[in-house]
Enzyme design. Sequence first.
Site, PDB file in Angstrom:
ATOM      1  CD  GLU A   1       8.625 -11.200   2.972  1.00  0.00           C
ATOM      2  OE1 GLU A   1       9.447 -10.540   3.744  1.00  0.00           O
ATOM      3  OE2 GLU A   1       8.575 -12.348   2.699  1.00  0.00           O
TER       4      GLU A   1
ATOM      5  CE  LYS B   1      -5.137  -2.478  -1.235  1.00  0.00           C
ATOM      6  NZ  LYS B   1      -4.531  -1.130  -1.986  1.00  0.00           N
TER       7      LYS B   1
ATOM      8  CB  CYS C   1      11.135  -3.494   3.788  1.00  0.00           C
ATOM      9  SG  CYS C   1      11.533  -4.521   2.364  1.00  0.00           S
TER      10      CYS C   1
ATOM     11  N   GLY D   1       0.133  -5.361   8.754  1.00  0.00           N
ATOM     12  CA  GLY D   1       0.483  -6.893   8.804  1.00  0.00           C
ATOM     13  C   GLY D   1      -0.243  -7.399  10.069  1.00  0.00           C
TER      14      GLY D   1
ATOM     15  N   GLY E   1       3.897  -4.682   3.277  1.00  0.00           N
ATOM     16  CA  GLY E   1       3.453  -3.448   3.923  1.00  0.00           C
ATOM     17  C   GLY E   1       3.778  -3.432   5.207  1.00  0.00           C
TER      18      GLY E   1
ATOM     19  CD  GLU F   1       9.799   0.321   7.863  1.00  0.00           C
ATOM     20  OE1 GLU F   1       8.509   0.371   8.232  1.00  0.00           O
ATOM     21  OE2 GLU F   1      10.586  -0.504   7.310  1.00  0.00           O
TER      22      GLU F   1
ATOM     23  CB  THR G   1       5.402  -3.842  11.647  1.00  0.00           C
ATOM     24  OG1 THR G   1       6.390  -4.420  10.884  1.00  0.00           O
ATOM     25  CG2 THR G   1       5.108  -4.770  12.607  1.00  0.00           C
TER      26      THR G   1
HETATM   27  P1  NAD Z   1       0.790  -0.128   4.256  1.00  0.00           P
HETATM   28  O1  NAD Z   1       0.873  -1.133   5.176  1.00  0.00           O
HETATM   29  O2  NAD Z   1       0.326   1.188   4.659  1.00  0.00           O
HETATM   30  O3  NAD Z   1       0.122  -0.711   2.866  1.00  0.00           O
HETATM   31  C1  NAD Z   1       0.317  -1.719   2.231  1.00  0.00           C
HETATM   32  C2  NAD Z   1      -0.803  -2.200   1.362  1.00  0.00           C
HETATM   33  O4  NAD Z   1      -1.649  -2.637   2.355  1.00  0.00           O
HETATM   34  C3  NAD Z   1      -1.318  -1.097   0.467  1.00  0.00           C
HETATM   35  O5  NAD Z   1      -1.874  -1.704  -0.559  1.00  0.00           O
HETATM   36  C4  NAD Z   1      -2.406  -0.653   1.439  1.00  0.00           C
HETATM   37  O6  NAD Z   1      -3.642  -0.062   0.648  1.00  0.00           O
HETATM   38  C5  NAD Z   1      -2.883  -2.103   2.033  1.00  0.00           C
HETATM   39  N1  NAD Z   1      -3.600  -1.924   3.209  1.00  0.00           N
HETATM   40  C6  NAD Z   1      -3.477  -0.871   4.297  1.00  0.00           C
HETATM   41  N2  NAD Z   1      -4.374  -1.125   5.335  1.00  0.00           N
HETATM   42  C7  NAD Z   1      -4.930  -2.165   4.886  1.00  0.00           C
HETATM   43  C8  NAD Z   1      -5.748  -3.182   5.827  1.00  0.00           C
HETATM   44  N3  NAD Z   1      -6.240  -2.767   6.671  1.00  0.00           N
HETATM   45  N4  NAD Z   1      -6.273  -4.358   5.035  1.00  0.00           N
HETATM   46  C9  NAD Z   1      -5.745  -4.674   4.132  1.00  0.00           C
HETATM   47  N5  NAD Z   1      -4.940  -4.187   3.310  1.00  0.00           N
HETATM   48  C10 NAD Z   1      -4.479  -2.842   3.731  1.00  0.00           C
HETATM   49  O7  NAD Z   1       2.369  -0.106   3.924  1.00  0.00           O
HETATM   50  P2  NAD Z   1       2.978   0.881   2.815  1.00  0.00           P
HETATM   51  O8  NAD Z   1       3.073   2.336   3.357  1.00  0.00           O
HETATM   52  O9  NAD Z   1       2.404   0.993   1.399  1.00  0.00           O
HETATM   53  O10 NAD Z   1       4.460   0.451   2.448  1.00  0.00           O
HETATM   54  C11 NAD Z   1       5.307   0.625   3.381  1.00  0.00           C
HETATM   55  C12 NAD Z   1       5.697  -0.489   4.267  1.00  0.00           C
HETATM   56  O11 NAD Z   1       5.844  -1.781   3.398  1.00  0.00           O
HETATM   57  C13 NAD Z   1       7.126  -0.332   5.300  1.00  0.00           C
HETATM   58  O12 NAD Z   1       6.655  -0.651   6.689  1.00  0.00           O
HETATM   59  C14 NAD Z   1       8.032  -1.391   4.623  1.00  0.00           C
HETATM   60  O13 NAD Z   1       8.965  -1.775   5.580  1.00  0.00           O
HETATM   61  C15 NAD Z   1       7.211  -2.364   4.114  1.00  0.00           C
HETATM   62  N6  NAD Z   1       7.760  -3.111   3.080  1.00  0.00           N
HETATM   63  C16 NAD Z   1       8.138  -4.469   3.364  1.00  0.00           C
HETATM   64  C17 NAD Z   1       8.944  -5.143   2.456  1.00  0.00           C
HETATM   65  C18 NAD Z   1       9.595  -6.514   2.892  1.00  0.00           C
HETATM   66  O14 NAD Z   1       9.680  -7.057   1.783  1.00  0.00           O
HETATM   67  N7  NAD Z   1       9.607  -6.676   4.221  1.00  0.00           N
HETATM   68  C19 NAD Z   1       9.010  -4.698   1.054  1.00  0.00           C
HETATM   69  C20 NAD Z   1       8.680  -3.291   0.908  1.00  0.00           C
HETATM   70  C21 NAD Z   1       7.930  -2.687   1.781  1.00  0.00           C
END
Ligand code: NAD
Length: 492
Positions: free
Chosen positions: A251, A176, A285, A234, A229, A386, A231
Site C-alpha cells: 500500500e 515492525k 496516502c 515499496g 509506506g 506526493e 512508493t
Molecule cells: P516509509 O516508506 O519511509 O516507511 C514505512 C515503513 O517502512 C517504516 O516502518 C520504515 O521503517 C520501513 N522501511 C523503510 N525502509 C525500509 C526498507 N528498506 N526495508 C524495509 N522496511 C523499510 O514511509 P513513511 O514515511 O513511514 O510513510 C509515508 C508513506 O506511506 C507515504 O508515501 C504514504 O502515501 C504511504 N502510505 C500509504 C498508505 C496506503 O494505504 N496506500 C497508507 C498510509 C501511508
Amino acid sequence: MPSDNFTSNIIAGKHVPAQSGKTLSITNPATGESLGTFAASSAVDVNAAVKAARSALEGKWARTAPGQRTRILFKAAQLIGERAKDLAVAETKNNGKVLGYVLGEINQAIEDFEFFAGAATKANGIVPPLHGAFFGYTVKEPVGVVAAITPWNYPLMLESWKLAPALAAGCAVVLKPSELTPMTANMLVDILQEAGIPEGVVNVVHGFGSEAGSALVEHPDVNKISFTGGTATGRAIMKAAAATMKRVTLELGGKSPAIVCEDAILNDAVLGSVFSIFYGVGQSCEARSRIYVHESLYDTFVEKFVEAAQKLKIGDPFDKATHLGPLISPERIALMESFVESAKQDGGKVLCGGARLTEDDLSKGNFFAPTVIVDLPESNRCVQEEIFGPIVVISKWKTDAEAIALANGVIYGLAATLWTQNMTRAQSFIRAIKSGIVTVNTPATALPGLPFGGFKQSGLGREMAMETMNAYLETKTVLMNALNKPVNPFGI
Ligand code: NAD
C-alpha cells in the site's frame, strides 16, 4: 516516561530489549519534547522474532480452529474499545494527530478486527465439477510467517489492517512499526495476547527501516510481506522479496485527484475537499491533493476553498477546538518549503499558507499552514509528486475528457473523488479514472468491507475486505482418483 514493557521488542511473548542494547529516540511533534527511547533492532533481533513466529505457527496456533480465532479477534476488538482512550492519548502524543480523529481511527481498527473475526470461518475452498474419473477440491492454508511493516501516519489503524486478516487466516506475524511512531504497537500486541493470541504468534521488532525493516524483508523464513509506506520503499521491498519469492501486499503513495463538475453542490464540494486534503495535515496516502474544478465554478470554488482553509484551527492536538496538528518531523517543514518554492518558480500563486507557523507555542512543534496553490503547470512537482503535507493545487478544466486526462496524468492511482449530482455522468468518470478507489460526493475512502488499495504505482493488493484474506492464504489443490480401477496410464 514509558515503561520498559512499552519500549522493548516483543518476542515469543516476552518484552526484551534489542540484543545490541541500541535504542532510538522519539519526540512529540507538537511540542518537541522527548517521549523516550525504543529498541533499535538489528538482524539478530529479527532472526529471533522470525524464529518465534515460525515455532508458534507450527505449534498450537496451527491447530487452532477458525471459530477459536473468531472469538479471539472479537475479544481483541472489545479490549481495544475498552482501552481506546489510553491508546488514543499515546498515539496523539507520538504522531501529533488530533485526539478526536485518532479515536475515530481506533474505532476503525475495532471494526477491522470485527470484520476479520467473521472472515476467519469463511476462508472456503472450492469443489469444481470435474471429469468423473476425478474428485478435486481446494483448501486454504495460512501463507506462513508474515512481516508487517507500517508507516507513521495512521500507526495503530494500519497495524490493525494487517494483523486482523493475518491472524484470521492463521498466520504468525512479525510487526515492525515505524521508527517515528512506535508508541501504540506494544499496547496493541499486549491486548492481542490478553485476548488469547498465543505467545510468539505476534512479535514486535522496533527499529529503523534500513536495519530492522530490511533484515525482515530479506529473511528467508518470512513468507509474506505486508507493507504500507512510500512508493520508493515499496519498490525496494518488491525487489528484495523476489529473492525468495515472498508474497507481497504493497500500500504505497498517492497523488489523488478530486474532480468538481459544474453541477456539484458547491458547498459540499468545497468543505469535502478541504477535509480530503487537510485531514491529518495532508499526511494521508489518500489525500486529494489535486483539485480539478470546472471552469464555470472555478473562481467561486477557489474563493470559498481559501476562506474555509483559513478557518482551520492549527495547534495543540489535545485541544477539542483544533482541526490540524503538526507535521511528523522538522524535516517535513523544509520539504514543504521546497515544494512551495518550486511552485513559485514555475509561476504558481500561493493563495494562502506557504510557510511554517511559529506564533507562541507553535514554534515548539512542526506546524505548517494549510497551503493553496493555483496557476501551476501540470509538470510541476507539486502536481506530480506526493507531498504528504498540507499543500493543495487547484486547476480548471473545460471538458470531461480533459478532466479525466488531468486526473490520470500521474504515476499514482489510489483514491479519486468526484463531485457531481449527475449519477449517469458519474458512471463515465468512474470507468475512465485509473484509481483503486473512486468516491462520489464524499471525502471518505476507507470502510472495512470495501477493498482499499491502488492502481499503478500506488501499490499491489487490497486491504480491509474479504479478498484481503487471500493475501494471507495459499491455495492447495487436491486431486484424487475417483475410479476404483487399476492405475496404468501408459497402458504398459
Ligand atoms: P516509509 O516508506 O519511509 O516507511 C514505512 C515503513 O517502512 C517504516 O516502518 C520504515 O521503517 C520501513 N522501511 C523503510 N525502509 C525500509 C526498507 N528498506 N526495508 C524495509 N522496511 C523499510 O514511509 P513513511 O514515511 O513511514 O510513510 C509515508 C508513506 O506511506 C507515504 O508515501 C504514504 O502515501 C504511504 N502510505 C500509504 C498508505 C496506503 O494505504 N496506500 C497508507 C498510509 C501511508
